[in-house]
Scaffold this active site. Sequence first.
Site, PDB file in Angstrom:
ATOM      1  N   THR A 133      14.566   6.457  13.571  1.00 13.64           N
ATOM      2  CA  THR A 133      14.824   5.028  13.405  1.00 13.64           C
ATOM      3  C   THR A 133      13.569   4.286  12.960  1.00 13.64           C
ATOM      4  O   THR A 133      12.441   4.734  13.224  1.00 13.64           O
ATOM      5  CB  THR A 133      15.311   4.423  14.744  1.00 13.64           C
ATOM      6  OG1 THR A 133      15.356   3.011  14.659  1.00 13.64           O
ATOM      7  CG2 THR A 133      14.378   4.802  15.883  1.00 13.64           C
ATOM      8  N   ASP A 134      13.757   3.132  12.339  1.00 15.44           N
ATOM      9  CA  ASP A 134      12.613   2.295  11.978  1.00 15.44           C
ATOM     10  C   ASP A 134      11.982   1.631  13.199  1.00 15.44           C
ATOM     11  O   ASP A 134      10.861   1.115  13.137  1.00 15.44           O
ATOM     12  CB  ASP A 134      12.999   1.243  10.934  1.00 15.44           C
ATOM     13  CG  ASP A 134      14.071   0.274  11.406  1.00 15.44           C
ATOM     14  OD1 ASP A 134      14.601   0.447  12.520  1.00 15.44           O
ATOM     15  OD2 ASP A 134      14.404  -0.665  10.646  1.00 15.44           O
ATOM     16  N   GLU A 135      12.677   1.660  14.342  1.00 12.23           N
ATOM     17  CA  GLU A 135      12.146   1.000  15.538  1.00 12.23           C
ATOM     18  C   GLU A 135      10.898   1.684  16.084  1.00 12.23           C
ATOM     19  O   GLU A 135      10.168   1.090  16.885  1.00 12.23           O
ATOM     20  CB  GLU A 135      13.229   0.911  16.619  1.00 12.23           C
ATOM     21  CG  GLU A 135      14.391   0.009  16.220  1.00 12.23           C
ATOM     22  CD  GLU A 135      15.298  -0.352  17.375  1.00 12.23           C
ATOM     23  OE1 GLU A 135      14.786  -0.604  18.478  1.00 12.23           O
ATOM     24  OE2 GLU A 135      16.521  -0.377  17.157  1.00 12.23           O
ATOM     25  N   TYR A 159      13.769   3.053  24.412  1.00  6.38           N
ATOM     26  CA  TYR A 159      14.517   3.748  23.358  1.00  6.38           C
ATOM     27  C   TYR A 159      13.604   4.139  22.204  1.00  6.38           C
ATOM     28  O   TYR A 159      13.522   5.310  21.811  1.00  6.38           O
ATOM     29  CB  TYR A 159      15.660   2.889  22.842  1.00  6.38           C
ATOM     30  CG  TYR A 159      16.154   3.309  21.480  1.00  6.38           C
ATOM     31  CD1 TYR A 159      16.699   4.583  21.290  1.00  6.38           C
ATOM     32  CD2 TYR A 159      16.051   2.472  20.367  1.00  6.38           C
ATOM     33  CE1 TYR A 159      17.133   5.008  20.038  1.00  6.38           C
ATOM     34  CE2 TYR A 159      16.484   2.885  19.118  1.00  6.38           C
ATOM     35  CZ  TYR A 159      17.018   4.139  18.961  1.00  6.38           C
ATOM     36  OH  TYR A 159      17.438   4.555  17.713  1.00  6.38           O
ATOM     37  N   LYS A 163      12.282   7.889  20.833  1.00  8.52           N
ATOM     38  CA  LYS A 163      12.486   8.389  19.467  1.00  8.52           C
ATOM     39  C   LYS A 163      11.153   8.697  18.793  1.00  8.52           C
ATOM     40  O   LYS A 163      11.022   9.678  18.055  1.00  8.52           O
ATOM     41  CB  LYS A 163      13.276   7.370  18.642  1.00  8.52           C
ATOM     42  CG  LYS A 163      14.737   7.230  19.053  1.00  8.52           C
ATOM     43  CD  LYS A 163      15.524   8.519  18.852  1.00  8.52           C
ATOM     44  CE  LYS A 163      15.766   8.827  17.389  1.00  8.52           C
ATOM     45  NZ  LYS A 163      16.635  10.030  17.223  1.00  8.52           N
TER      46      LYS A 163
END
Length: 344
Positions: A133-135, A159, A163
């Site tokens: 993810t870009d997060e 979260y 990741k």
Amino acid sequence: MKIIVTGGAGFIGSAVIKYLINHTYHQIYNIDKLTYASNINFLNSISHHPRYHFAQLDIIDHQALSSIFKIFKPQAIIHLAAESHVDRSLENSEKFIQTNILGTFQLLQVSYRYWSDLNKFEKEKFRFLHVSTDEVFGDMSDSKKLFTENSRYSPSSPYSASKASADHLVRAWHRSYGLPILITNSSNNYGPNQHPEKFIPKIIINALHGLPIPIYGDGNQIRDWLYVEDHVQAIYKILTSAQIGESYNIGGNNQISNISIAYKICNFLDGLFPKKTFKINSYSELITHIKDRPGHDKCYGINNNKIKNELNWKPIESFDSGLNKTITWYKERIENYNSIYQTI
């Protein structure tokens, strides 16, 4: 090619599997724990296809994973299994550590041992594609400086931290052990079959039930949105065409604030249902600002020049076209969500 897809009964995973079955000749083995966020019914249309196989198991289960690798003999892994809801990670981070970090570790261990026993030709064909993810990049300090593949990792939530940890493990197994890996970091996905706890489906479903549409804080948080089918095609392009060890950012070129999305959805629904069954003139009257969540990132954005230039991929759907398809899909199935909302 024989491909194992982890998390294949989830929102993105099921879209990947249906694409692979309907548009390629590959054999697919779906591994999914079937948590609250999974729905095996997403795959009803292909569930009896001779090239599709399914096993319900947790990727932390080393022995069960090893058994499937031994029987199926995969040539590629698409790793999508993950806990992915930020709010839930703030309430109970342990599940995110278990699945996203320890689960990825077990999958890497099994994959490496399996790959190590392959002959030279089979080793060269093998791929381990990790979907992230870009997060992991955290909060953008400048909305015009989009995330690139070289952006610094700075996760904000349990979260995104889990990741980011998984990304680092995958890179380490490539650097230390030679496992042929690929990593993708995508922007926010949306489209049919997404869980109703997610932002866009929650707005649509709440509006159609005449319930408050919750918006964190002022709603000016900006995200880049990617239609799920565009994401699926990017994943397949990377799996089949990218150089080993590379990572690719996948974005939809759709940076837009949360509050703007809420009004856009409400305006669309106003056009579909000019006569309201609730005591409102516009669905936008249901928009309700609530207390912001802890550590809420203000802005994400993806620079996807690398995948466009190297692999000739670009998103097909604009945000409006993808959103229209998504709203129509949920509208046609709104009765499926009535039981959820009767208890609210």
